[in-house]
Design an enzyme around this catalytic site. Sequence first.
Site, PDB file in Angstrom:
ATOM      1  N   ARG A  37      -7.243   9.441  -9.488  1.00 37.04           N
ATOM      2  CA  ARG A  37      -7.760   9.654  -8.135  1.00 37.04           C
ATOM      3  C   ARG A  37      -6.640  10.045  -7.184  1.00 37.04           C
ATOM      4  NH1 ARG A  37      -6.913   7.130  -2.733  1.00 37.04           N
ATOM      5  NH2 ARG A  37      -8.875   7.418  -1.581  1.00 37.04           N
ATOM      6  N   SER A  46       0.805  -1.218   0.000  1.00 43.77           N
ATOM      7  CA  SER A  46       0.000   0.000   0.000  1.00 43.77           C
ATOM      8  C   SER A  46       0.839   1.269   0.000  1.00 43.77           C
ATOM      9  CB  SER A  46      -0.916   0.008   1.227  1.00 43.77           C
ATOM     10  OG  SER A  46      -0.140  -0.080   2.408  1.00 43.77           O
ATOM     11  N   THR A  77      -2.073   3.596   4.395  1.00 44.47           N
ATOM     12  CA  THR A  77      -1.128   4.710   4.349  1.00 44.47           C
ATOM     13  C   THR A  77      -0.174   4.632   5.534  1.00 44.47           C
ATOM     14  OG1 THR A  77      -2.895   6.069   3.441  1.00 44.47           O
ATOM     15  CG2 THR A  77      -0.989   7.226   4.340  1.00 44.47           C
ATOM     16  N   THR A 131       1.820   7.116   0.414  1.00 47.36           N
ATOM     17  CA  THR A 131       0.917   6.013   0.075  1.00 47.36           C
ATOM     18  C   THR A 131       0.860   5.786  -1.428  1.00 47.36           C
ATOM     19  OG1 THR A 131      -1.342   5.201   0.395  1.00 47.36           O
ATOM     20  CG2 THR A 131      -1.105   7.519  -0.136  1.00 47.36           C
ATOM     21  N   THR A 182      -5.403   7.738   8.297  1.00 42.80           N
ATOM     22  CA  THR A 182      -5.304   6.577   7.428  1.00 42.80           C
ATOM     23  C   THR A 182      -6.717   6.081   7.185  1.00 42.80           C
ATOM     24  OG1 THR A 182      -4.274   4.393   7.117  1.00 42.80           O
ATOM     25  CG2 THR A 182      -5.045   4.918   9.324  1.00 42.80           C
ATOM     26  N   GLY A 183      -6.923   5.339   6.115  1.00 39.92           N
ATOM     27  CA  GLY A 183      -8.252   4.837   5.818  1.00 39.92           C
ATOM     28  C   GLY A 183      -8.795   5.409   4.527  1.00 39.92           C
TER      29      GLY A 183
END
Length: 338
Positions: A220, A90, A192, A210, A243-244
């Site tokens: 994106r 990631s 991330t 990330t 993060t997320g």
Amino acid sequence: MSNRRDFIKKTALGTIGLGTALGANAMLKSESSKENIIKKNNKKPLIISTWNHGLPANEETWKQLKNGKSTLDAIEAGMMIPEGDPKVRSVGYGGYPDREGHVTLDACIMDHNSDCGSVSFLEGIKHPISVAKRVLQNTPHVMLSGEGALQFALEQGFKKENLLTPESEKNWKNWLEASKYKPVINIENHDTISMLVIDNDGNISGGCTTSGAAWKMHGRVGDSPIIGAGLFLDNEVGAAAATGLGEAVIRTAGSAMVVELMRQGKSPNQACKEIVERIYNKHKNHRDMEYLQVGFIAVNKQGEYGGYSLRSGFNYAVYDEKNGNRMEDSKFKMTWDN
């Protein structure tokens, strides 16, 4: 008349004396308060970063700080570890590509003076955190994106290379068979790495890097390179990072809001929790709710730290002099069964 004058004179002198005593007492309390703050801020340096790939990143950052490197140099060196590790799916090299097979990277970095640099939608450069630092140091801008970010990186001496590893390419081709965008949160998808550092002088800096959401639309950009969303700090107050699912963090200016709550007196844990709950309330009927996970980490000027997430599964790495480098589980609002 003379008695009245003597009374007024004595009263005035008494008032002056009382005022002097009260002023001295207030000054002593003020100094005592300052001493308490200084005593409380005993975790210097302190490093906190997201997920288990934060452990090796913390280790390198700590080493650089101990060797006298600047905080920005130390953050850069630490974040280059997961960026260059193909097993971290990631972040950077080895990260999952977008739905067209392109590995596109986002990163930002910010120092205690509120100077910041950011890159988004960057292809072909293994270490976007290093490019973000150069944006901070060598340009009048905060963010460069896409072809412009790549052009700048090449002008700065960075080498262009293929970041799509054979394993990620295989995963992408398998995904093409169904072509469904359904993130698997907490499992190598939105993980991330965000890092916050209090240095030896008590100054705060931070960074994020990330490869973003796997199978995202080409072009994106998530929250990680956006100052105020993925990362924010005010050296007088503290810092926060996210993060997320980046879209949810952007919609709420998440990290900036965590810092503002700490400015109002909330602890890092309390501030993270309140913003996570705000995100939940705004998204509980949203189309993203099925796979929504968001987590925050935060530190304040007194050396306190904390984290909180919407759902279970989020953890973060912490490094300080007393307890060394370790993982801590975040408290959360709900489990995946809710």
